[in-house]
Design an enzyme around this catalytic site. Structure first.
Site, PDB file in Angstrom:
ATOM      1  N   ASP A 108       0.766  -1.188  -0.062  1.00 47.36           N
ATOM      2  CA  ASP A 108       0.062   0.013  -0.064  1.00 47.36           C
ATOM      3  C   ASP A 108       0.922   1.209   0.110  1.00 47.36           C
ATOM      4  OD1 ASP A 108      -2.406   1.447  -0.009  1.00 47.36           O
ATOM      5  OD2 ASP A 108      -3.013   0.717   2.031  1.00 47.36           O
ATOM      6  N   HIS A 139      -6.262   4.858   6.925  1.00 47.80           N
ATOM      7  CA  HIS A 139      -5.446   5.695   6.227  1.00 47.80           C
ATOM      8  C   HIS A 139      -5.567   7.025   7.131  1.00 47.80           C
ATOM      9  CE1 HIS A 139      -4.297   3.942   2.564  1.00 47.80           C
ATOM     10  NE2 HIS A 139      -5.045   2.950   2.841  1.00 47.80           N
ATOM     11  N   CYS A 178      -3.655   5.359  -2.307  1.00 48.55           N
ATOM     12  CA  CYS A 178      -4.540   4.517  -3.074  1.00 48.55           C
ATOM     13  C   CYS A 178      -4.651   5.097  -4.540  1.00 48.55           C
ATOM     14  CB  CYS A 178      -5.701   4.078  -2.687  1.00 48.55           C
ATOM     15  SG  CYS A 178      -6.608   2.940  -3.871  1.00 48.55           S
ATOM     16  N   ASN A 202      -1.288   5.087   5.096  1.00 44.81           N
ATOM     17  CA  ASN A 202      -1.878   4.556   6.033  1.00 44.81           C
ATOM     18  C   ASN A 202      -1.088   5.001   7.301  1.00 44.81           C
ATOM     19  OD1 ASN A 202      -1.148   2.373   3.671  1.00 44.81           O
ATOM     20  ND2 ASN A 202      -2.900   1.399   5.002  1.00 44.81           N
TER      21      ASN A 202
END
Ligand code: HMG
Ligand code: MG
Length: 307
Positions: A21, A215, A246, A255
């Protein structure tokens, strides 16, 4: 008088998602495979026992993850550490199986609009696509984790009804996912809202099968994590140095930083097995490699140890 919440867990499993991520959305040139490999190896050395290492998605959609097979082949496998990878379809799962991942993760969302932008299909179609993915993984003795994105808000559809989250989470569990990670993809949640969302999901899925993937876009992630831990949730996704975002969620910052989570857990006397000093050094190292700022307040406060 301080009132001690009685339901905080004694131990939390951290799922480190930085290599996936965190790096998938990194602008600029493709990050060298060796850098990704060193990041994963350092994270394992810092005590992270569950690392999302790669993503077997279309390299046209997410160029930074295009070397997933090479990354998986080059990392040093530490016994006891689970190395996971995303797979949105059968092709991705075949790659993940060939790369000998320990865990596959499928990903859908509570929002139709987000699912369309992210994986180019409806929620229902995404679940249909996951059926052969889950079957292939199981045939190979690989467990499957399920993500539900946009559990609080969607960049395209706005506020999300918790019942929609619960329905997708329930379906993923019925299909065979051992755990469901609840993604506040754009970090809009606040403690009461995430508790209400969790309450709805818990009616369908036991808390022991749920993880929080928050996040930190609005700086609420730690408060939200505390709130869900009070409800008994004990699996937290986070990303070293707060890397990430993202590509299909405009405005999604990283995150929650793993360093910040570990510092909070340490202060609460909750075990995570992570060596904070080594983790902070790793976060400084990778942000140095990427030429970007460190998104962890704890890392900034602790300073730049030898990295
Ligand atoms: P599509 O274009 O509809 O798929 O994309 P397709 O089946 O028509 O295939 C198009 C091309 O992609 C073909 O190649 C396929 O071979 C190839 P071409 O013939 O054009 O040369 N292809 C693949 N290549 C490699 N690996 C694969 C693969 N599949 C097809 N697995 C698809 C559909 C799902 C593939 C695409 O939309 C995709 O890859 N999306 C990935 C999006 C993504 O990775 N998003 C980020 C992860 S989710 C996230 O970050 C949220 C999360 O963190 C939780 C949260 O925060 O909420 C998990
Ligand atoms: Mg995410």
């Amino acid at each position: 008088m301080i009132t001690h919440p009685h339901r905080l867990p004694e131990r939390v499993r951290i799922v480190e998602v930085g290599p996936r991520d965190g790096l998938q959305n990194e602008p600029g040139p493709i990050i060298p495979t060796e850098t990704k490999v060193e990041l994963i190896n350092r994270l394992a050395d810092a005590g992270l026992s569950h690392i999302e290492a790669a993503s077997f998605v279309s390299p046209k959609w997410v160029p930074q993850m295009g070397d997933a097979a090479e990354v998986m082949a080059a990392i040093q496998r530490v016994p006891g550490v689970a190395y996971a990878a995303l797979a949105p379809n059968l092709k991705g799962c075949e790659g993940a199986v060939a790369a000998k991942v320990d865990e596959v993760a499928v990903f859908s969302a509570a929002s139709e609009a987000f699912t369309r932008k992210n994986i180019n299909c409806s929620i229902r179609e995404s679940l249909e696509r996951f059926e052969p993915v889950i079957q292939l993984a199981r045939e190979n003795g690989i467990r499957v984790r399920g993500y539900v994105s946009t559990v609080i808000g969607c960049p395209y559809a706005g506020d999300i009804n918790p019942a929609q989250v619960a329905a997708v989470a329930r379906d993923l569990v019925h299909m065979g996912c051992y755990e469901i990670s609840l993604g506040d993809t754009i970090g809009v949640g606040t403690p009461l809202r995430v508790k209400k969302m969790l309450e709805a999901v818990e009616r369908e899925v036991s808390i022991d099968k749920l993880a929080a993937h928050f996040h930190d876009t609005y700086g609420q992630a730690l408060a939200n994590l505390y709130a869900v831990m009070e409800e008994g949730l004990h699996v937290i996704d986070s990303s070293t140095a707060g890397l990430g975002g993202c590509p299909y969620a405009k405005g999604a910052s990283g995150n929650v930083a793993t360093e910040d989570v570990v510092y909070m857990l340490n202060g609460l006397g909750i075990e995570s097995g992570v060596d904070l000093n080594k983790l902070v050094a790793t976060g400084h190292w990778i942000t140095g490699q990427l030429g970007r700022g460190n998104g962890s307040k704890v890392a900034l406060a602790m300073g730049c140890a030898e990295s």
